[in-house]
Design a protein around this motif. Structure first.
Motif: not given
Length: 114
Positions: A1-4, A22-28, A30-38
Protein backbone atom coordinates in the motif's frame (compact mmCIF):
# COMPACT_ATOMS: atom_id res chain seq x y z
CA UNK A 1 0.00 0.00 0.00
CA UNK A 2 1.34 3.40 -1.02
CA UNK A 3 2.09 6.13 1.53
CA UNK A 4 1.71 8.81 -1.09
CA UNK A 5 2.64 9.92 -4.57
CA UNK A 6 3.80 12.95 -6.50
CA UNK A 7 4.04 14.02 -10.11
CA UNK A 8 4.35 17.04 -12.34
CA UNK A 9 3.36 17.92 -15.85
CA UNK A 10 3.13 20.79 -18.28
CA UNK A 11 1.54 23.96 -16.94
CA UNK A 12 -0.05 24.67 -20.32
CA UNK A 13 0.14 22.73 -23.58
CA UNK A 14 1.56 25.62 -25.64
CA UNK A 15 5.27 25.95 -26.42
CA UNK A 16 5.57 29.33 -24.72
CA UNK A 17 4.95 27.63 -21.36
CA UNK A 18 7.45 24.78 -21.87
CA UNK A 19 9.61 25.87 -18.94
CA UNK A 20 6.75 25.85 -16.42
CA UNK A 21 5.24 22.83 -14.69
CA UNK A 22 2.45 22.19 -12.21
CA UNK A 23 2.85 19.52 -9.59
CA UNK A 24 0.62 17.33 -7.48
CA UNK A 25 1.42 15.66 -4.16
CA UNK A 26 -0.79 13.33 -2.18
CA UNK A 27 0.01 11.75 1.18
CA UNK A 28 -2.29 9.13 2.65
CA UNK A 29 -4.33 10.63 5.51
CA UNK A 30 -2.87 8.40 8.23
CA UNK A 31 0.69 9.26 7.13
CA UNK A 32 0.48 13.05 7.09
CA UNK A 33 2.79 15.10 9.28
CA UNK A 34 5.64 12.56 9.06
CA UNK A 35 7.79 14.32 6.44
CA UNK A 36 6.57 12.25 3.49
CA UNK A 37 5.12 15.26 1.68
CA UNK A 38 8.34 17.21 2.12
CA UNK A 39 10.42 14.31 0.83
CA UNK A 40 8.16 13.94 -2.21
CA UNK A 41 8.31 17.68 -2.88
CA UNK A 42 12.11 17.81 -2.64
CA UNK A 43 12.39 14.91 -5.09
CA UNK A 44 10.04 16.70 -7.52
CA UNK A 45 11.97 19.95 -7.26
CA UNK A 46 15.29 18.17 -7.90
CA UNK A 47 13.88 16.31 -10.90
CA UNK A 48 12.35 19.48 -12.37
CA UNK A 49 15.71 21.25 -12.07
CA UNK A 50 17.46 18.31 -13.76
CA UNK A 51 15.03 18.65 -16.67
CA UNK A 52 15.76 22.37 -17.00
CA UNK A 53 12.37 23.62 -15.84
CA UNK A 54 12.21 27.23 -14.67
CA UNK A 55 9.03 27.59 -12.57
CA UNK A 56 6.99 25.08 -10.57
CA UNK A 57 3.36 26.01 -9.89
CA UNK A 58 1.23 24.73 -7.01
CA UNK A 59 -2.56 24.92 -7.03
CA UNK A 60 -3.74 24.28 -3.45
CA UNK A 61 -7.22 24.42 -1.96
CA UNK A 62 -7.04 27.73 -0.09
CA UNK A 63 -8.04 26.29 3.31
CA UNK A 64 -5.35 23.58 3.19
CA UNK A 65 -3.01 25.51 5.47
CA UNK A 66 -0.70 22.55 6.10
CA UNK A 67 0.10 22.21 2.40
CA UNK A 68 0.44 25.96 1.93
CA UNK A 69 2.83 26.18 4.90
CA UNK A 70 4.92 23.29 3.56
CA UNK A 71 5.21 25.00 0.18
CA UNK A 72 6.17 28.30 1.84
CA UNK A 73 8.91 26.53 3.84
CA UNK A 74 10.26 25.18 0.55
CA UNK A 75 10.46 28.68 -0.92
CA UNK A 76 7.18 28.92 -2.82
CA UNK A 77 5.63 32.37 -3.02
CA UNK A 78 1.95 33.28 -3.27
CA UNK A 79 0.98 34.11 -6.85
CA UNK A 80 -2.80 34.49 -6.69
CA UNK A 81 -6.19 33.23 -5.61
CA UNK A 82 -9.02 31.97 -7.81
CA UNK A 83 -12.33 32.10 -5.97
CA UNK A 84 -14.97 29.39 -6.20
CA UNK A 85 -13.29 27.49 -9.05
CA UNK A 86 -13.62 24.07 -7.42
CA UNK A 87 -16.28 22.13 -5.59
CA UNK A 88 -16.30 19.35 -3.02
CA UNK A 89 -18.98 18.13 -0.64
CA UNK A 90 -21.52 20.61 -2.06
CA UNK A 91 -19.34 23.64 -1.32
CA UNK A 92 -17.32 26.00 -3.51
CA UNK A 93 -13.56 25.91 -3.08
CA UNK A 94 -11.00 28.64 -3.64
CA UNK A 95 -7.68 27.74 -5.25
CA UNK A 96 -4.47 29.36 -4.02
CA UNK A 97 -1.60 29.50 -6.49
CA UNK A 98 1.99 29.45 -5.31
CA UNK A 99 5.14 29.29 -7.41
CA UNK A 100 8.80 28.44 -7.04
CA UNK A 101 11.46 29.73 -9.42
CA UNK A 102 13.86 26.83 -9.96
CA UNK A 103 16.81 28.63 -11.55
CA UNK A 104 18.15 32.11 -12.24
CA UNK A 105 18.21 32.09 -16.04
CA UNK A 106 17.66 35.48 -17.64
CA UNK A 107 17.14 33.98 -21.11
CA UNK A 108 14.61 31.10 -21.42
CA UNK A 109 16.64 28.66 -23.47
CA UNK A 110 20.03 29.56 -22.01
CA UNK A 111 22.00 26.89 -20.20
CA UNK A 112 23.61 29.46 -17.89
CA UNK A 113 22.60 29.30 -14.22
CA UNK A 114 20.61 26.09 -14.54
Amino acid sequence: MSLGYSSFGDWRAWDGYRHTIEHSVYVRADQRGKGIGKALMLALIDRAKELGKHVMVAGIEAKNTASIQLHEKLGFEHAGLLKQVGTKFDAWLDLAFLQLTLDSRKVPDSTENK
